[in-house]
Enzyme design. Structure first.
Site, PDB file in Angstrom:
ATOM      1  N   CYS A 162      12.423   7.379   0.071  1.00  0.00           N
ATOM      2  CA  CYS A 162      12.963   6.842   1.320  1.00  0.00           C
ATOM      3  C   CYS A 162      13.793   5.585   1.033  1.00  0.00           C
ATOM      4  CB  CYS A 162      11.824   6.556   2.303  1.00  0.00           C
ATOM      5  SG  CYS A 162      12.380   6.310   4.008  1.00  0.00           S
TER       6      CYS A 162
ATOM      7  N   HIS B 233       9.433  11.966   2.260  1.00  0.00           N
ATOM      8  CA  HIS B 233       8.195  11.443   1.675  1.00  0.00           C
ATOM      9  C   HIS B 233       7.369  12.590   1.103  1.00  0.00           C
ATOM     10  CE1 HIS B 233       8.258   7.215   3.250  1.00  0.00           C
ATOM     11  NE2 HIS B 233       9.118   7.762   4.098  1.00  0.00           N
TER      12      HIS B 233
ATOM     13  N   GLU C  42       4.964  12.554  -0.867  1.00  0.00           N
ATOM     14  CA  GLU C  42       3.543  12.241  -1.063  1.00  0.00           C
ATOM     15  C   GLU C  42       2.660  12.795   0.043  1.00  0.00           C
ATOM     16  OE1 GLU C  42       5.271   8.478   0.996  1.00  0.00           O
ATOM     17  OE2 GLU C  42       5.923  10.066  -0.368  1.00  0.00           O
TER      18      GLU C  42
END
Length: 662
Positions: free
Chosen positions: A434, A561, A563
């Site tokens: 990001c 993102h 993750e």
């Protein structure tokens, strides 16, 4: 004793059970009770931060391993509508769901442990409940009645739970079997009182056989006397009972396992059977918590409350066990410099840390995080506090890889740009997420294009070279829920890019977003001519989603993102790429030169350093290639037959096979 459904005696436990005994119940657990949905409520007492989220996740996993379909709900008593506008220092990271919901980080734990996809409605806040009730009042739904906490707020809470609990989250049709509800905060908090009242009513609404309360409490050990003290838990349970809720199970957090006399005392004063008092003592990693609960037969206690004792003989956690043991045995380190703004609180980057852990375990490396506060790398700090600046640079330079996570605001931005510059110029593996991607673009424009004043309009609205700009559809007046949020599609532009290969050469991927700013499309051609490759874009081709440097070992920035979708057994592709590059395994990973194990099991990390053997979980025999004297003392891959498939863990051959693999 319940009757109906053509009850027969179970041969294994001699209890009256349904249809055709335990086997039928295991296959169709929802037939076991007419009422269907079961609810497990997890509350906390004494102090906050005891690990209710991990406990709730572990309970869900344990029940899932028993063959039940599980969903989860997190109740946060704060007045915010969601976690989107809260500082990470205030409440930890903001976890983003597929539907764009900005929720509490515990929902990330639920998704990772249970491998499910939750919705924004799985996170209940006081703000959401009150807003829904006030909206109904404004529409006249209450027909002139005085709107009160009881019954209108409490009914809204119960209706919300019942509605959301029926939503499937595992990709299958039909409602789940069990809903695990975690009540945030600590018993006695003023703001949680409406929820306590609602949940007390809810336990009667669904019936005692469908509601199980697990209270997580603290049993401290005072250094002065060295004795486990039960009084805090006694007072916590007394407070819980005074509010109309009686715990069925106690989960006691302590540094060590509870003594027998301590359990007896808790049982006597808390009115909980001794077998239902569990110890959640300190473990090497949180993956051991479900195993702790299993070993103490927590699933049997819960199923007994639900009157479903015959649903399964034993939870199937073979793969989970192997992974937890594998994590404990890792010794060769891989160091990642986390260059961020909120490094003072690790929960601010919880999902990033978990994704790094998933990837490092897959690459068989012990993860070591070098925390680097971005502002400490800046020239201003070098002048004001040279020791701090020197320590930050030492942490950065000693790392095998650099990660710049997402964030907002201009504090530490120049330090992040410095970190990206260091990684690019010194061929250090880099992953920017990001803001970390936007930082990489800004650094490249300054260093390669010579645009010294290149910047983002977030940090310098008047910059003459805006590399990053505000998205046209964003709102500058309202903060909550106005970003580009949730799952969005990215199309690969270059087939043989590192990111494309890591994702398995798919045409497109779906990842979760959370940002207000994007790379300026007007500068893309200029950047590409200078050597920067935008290998992933959205469906319009105007939004840059993935950026790479072809002449760098691993330099990747992504606007999304990744993750948030990483799982213990399925690490995020880009995090796997970072760890593989940082540990010298990327070339092997990209070439997909992997060792194929028996039954089609494929090892996704460096195969050339290991030999493959196969161990049946119910035998003592090794595969013939493990008996070769040349393998003695060598590191090998072990595929353990768990009955559900093959899981793996690296072991040393010389007498170090664990009990689970013998």
């Amino acid at each position: 004793m319940r009757r109906g459904f053509g009850h027969v005696n179970c041969e294994r436990c001699s209890r009256v059970t349904g249809v055709a005994g335990c086997q039928r119940q295991r296959q169709k657990p929802r037939k076991a009770r007419k009422e269907g949905m079961k609810y497990v409520l997890v509350t906390g007492g004494v102090v906050s931060g005891l690990g209710k989220g991990v406990t709730a996740s572990s309970i869900g996993l344990l029940l899932q391993a028993c063959g039940l379909r599980v969903t989860s709900i997190k109740i946060d008593p704060y007045l915010n509508k969601d976690a989107g506008t809260m500082s990470p220092f205030e409440h930890g990271e903001v976890f983003v769901l597929d539907d764009g919901g900005e929720v509490d980080l515990d929902l990330g734990n639920y998704e990772r442990f249970l491998d499910v996809k939750l919705t924004r409605d799985n996170n209940i806040t006081t703000g959401k409940i009150y807003q829904s009730v006030i909206d109904k009042e404004r529409k006249g739904d209450y027909l002139g009645k005085t709107v009160q906490v009881v019954p209108h707020i409490t009914d809204a809470i119960q209706d919300w739970i019942e509605r959301v609990a029926a939503i499937p989250v595992d990709g299958k049709e039909g409602p789940p079997d069990v809903c695990v509800i975690e009540l945030g905060g600590t018993i006695g908090d003023i703001e949680s009182m409406p929820f306590i009242e609602a949940l007390g009513q809810f336990s009667y609404r669904v019936g005692a056989g469908n509601f199980c309360l697990i209270h997580v409490s603290l049993v401290p050990v005072l250094n002065v006397v060295g004795e486990q003290k039960t009084k805090p838990t006694q007072h916590s349970v007394r407070g819980l009972r005074s509010l109309g809720l009686t715990p069925n199970i106690l989960a006691c957090r302590s540094t060590t396992e509870l003594d027998v006399n301590v359990k007896e005392k808790l049982s006597r004063f808390c009115h909980v059977p001794e077998n239902n008092i569990l110890t959640l003592y300190d473990v090497p990693n949180i993956w051991h918590v479900p195993l702790l609960l299993r070993d103490q037969k927590a699933h049997e206690a819960i199923l007994k409350v639900f009157d479903l004792p015959c649903i399964t003989p034993k939870p199937m956690l073979g793969e989970w066990t192997a992974r937890a043991q594998c994590c404990d045995m890792l010794s060769e380190p891989v160091r990642v410099a986390m260059v961020g703004k909120y490094t003072g609180l690790s929960d601010s980057y919880l999902s990033v840390l978990k994704a790094l852990l998933h990837a490092s375990v897959a690459c068989r490396r012990k993860l070591v995080i070098n925390w680097v506060s971005a502002s400490d790398l800046e020239d201003a700090t070098a002048i004001e506090n040279p020791d701090v600046n020197r320590a930050a640079w030492n942490s950065l330079k000693s790392a095998d890889g650099v990660l710049v996570p997402g964030g907002f605001g201009d504090r530490g931005v120049e330090g992040k740009i410095i970190a990206a510059n260091y990684a690019r110029e010194n061929n250090i593996p880099y992953l920017g997420i990001c803001l970390g991607m936007q930082i990489a673009v800004i650094e490249y424009a300054r260093s390669i294009l010579g645009l010294e004043n290149a910047n983002s309009t977030e940090f310098d609205p008047n910059t003459k070279n805006p590399c990053v700009i505000f998205m046209p559809e964003g709102s500058k007046t309202h903060m909550g829920g106005t970003m580009r949020l949730g799952s969005r599609r990215t199309y690969f532009q270059v087939a043989d890019s590192k990111a494309s290969q890591l994702y398995g050469n798919q045409r497109f991927i779906d990842e979760r977003h959370r940002h207000r700013y994007e790379v300026n499309p007007d500068m893309v051609s200029q950047l590409e001519k200078a050597g920067m490759s935008f290998t992933g874009k959205d469906e319009s081709g105007q939004r840059m989603q993935i950026v790479e440097l072809n002449d760098h070992p691993y330099f990747v920035g992504v606007q999304f993102h990744p993750e948030f979708k990483s799982r213990p057994g399925k690490p995020s592709a880009l995090f796997l790429g970072l760890i593989a590059a940082a540990s010298g395994q990327l070339e092997v990973l990209l070439k997909k030169s992997v060792a194929t194990k028996p039954n089609g099991f494929t090892n996704g990390s460096s195969p050339h350093r290991y030999n493959v053997i196969h161990i049946n979980g119910n035998t003592n025999g090794l595969h013939e290639n493990a008996k070769d004297g040349n393998l003695s003392g060598a590191q090998v891959w072990v595929a353990i037959n768990t009955g559900q498939g093959y899981c793996d863990t690296p072991l040393r051959l010389k007498g170090l096979l664990t009990a689970s693999s013998r």
